[in-house]
Scaffold this active site. Structure first.
Site: not given
Ligand code: CO
Length: 296
Positions: A175, A206, A238
């Site tokens: 993540h 990210e 995701h």
């Molecule tokens: Co997220």
């Protein structure tokens, strides 16, 4: 506090050699609050259920509560008629039950934004409710020590798809956060995985270690096929959309566009026994008491 080791010993060996083999199952009488980000994807709950079952080997199941840190997910589930505790509600529930010693175990992967928020929230609750708890321990996230990193790498490598051939690459999706809070553990993990198998790469949605980094490294190899696997507790939104989804900008679509054959293994880290065991170890071994803050 109250961490006991229950020894279960079996006698094995031949007539000549009696070699006792002992499996220690550490037990705690303390209450436990498991805290995870949360998911609104029902199939992703397999991961949480399996993780919980492993905790129940070391903690009394009636003394366990589960809270989500994500307000968005809690609100979404509430609309669907399901109430999941927030961290504050979880703490209040233990307070109402008269719990004195509480262990809080986060299922976050690193000491990033969500984990830090959890720490602040627990501290604030204790400050506002003095004398309620005698001790509140906070367990470390998945990746803190070198030992954690090595155990995670071993567990992840073991959980690779059985059908994968040695010349096929793997890209794991972590993540990360745009503010860079978890960049370093992610990069250390990537290096460890690379040392185990040069065709295994880690990228994040990210964080600063991106899909483009993984793709650039992949292009330097001769691999023609890529396995996509989430490096997250659950195979949730995701995993199903950003990793394996049909949209143009999913990792699967972008790899196919580059000419790679793509397969997926959508399984959360929480389904892997080796990962579950690290969280249990962290819950049991933490000495980070948030009530009486002492230094060694
Ligand atoms: Co997220």
């Amino acid at each position: 506090m109250n961490v006991l080791v229950r020894l279960t010993c079996a006698v094995g060996g031949s007539l000549l050699f009696f070699m006792p083999s002992c499996n220690a199952t550490p037990r705690s009488d303390d209450a436990l609050m498991i805290v995870s980000f949360g998911t609104s994807v029902p199939s992703a709950l397999t991961s949480y259920k399996s993780t919980r079952a492993n905790f129940e080997k070391s903690f009394d199941k009636d003394q366990i509560e589960w809270a989500y840190t994500s307000e968005i997910i809690r609100k979404k589930l509430k609309k669907e008629g399901q109430h999941i505790l927030s961290v504050n509600e979880g703490l209040q529930k233990f307070a109402d039950k008269g719990t004195k010693v509480l262990r809080v175990q986060s299922l976050h992967l690193a000491n990033g934004a969500e984990y830090k928020w959890l720490e602040r929230t627990v501290m604030r609750f204790i400050d506002k409710n003095p004398g309620v708890f005698e001790k509140v321990y906070i367990g470390a996230p998945l990746l803190e020590s070198r030992k954690d990193m090595e155990e995670v790498a071993t567990a992840v490598m073991k959980a690779m798809p059985a059908e994968r051939k040695s010349n096929e690459a793997v890209i794991l999706m972590g993540h990360g956060h745009s503010n860079g809070q978890a960049d370093l553990p992610v990069m250390a993990m990537q290096a460890e995985l690379q040392s185990r198998d040069p065709l295994v790469f880690l990228g994040t949605v990210e964080g600063s270690l991106s899909f483009d980094d993984a793709l650039a490294a992949l292009k330097k190899t001769k691999a023609k096929k890529v396995w996509l696997i989430p490096f997250m507790m659950v195979a949730g939104d995701h995993a199903t959309n950003d990793l394996a989804g049909p949209e143009e900008d999913s990792w699967a679509s972008m790899l196919k566009k580059e000419g790679y054959e793509v397969s997926t293994q959508l399984r959360g880290l929480g389904e892997i026994k080796g990962i579950q065991d690290i969280f249990v170890r962290h819950a049991l071994e933490t000495k980070d008491d948030m009530v009486k803050i002492e230094k060694e």
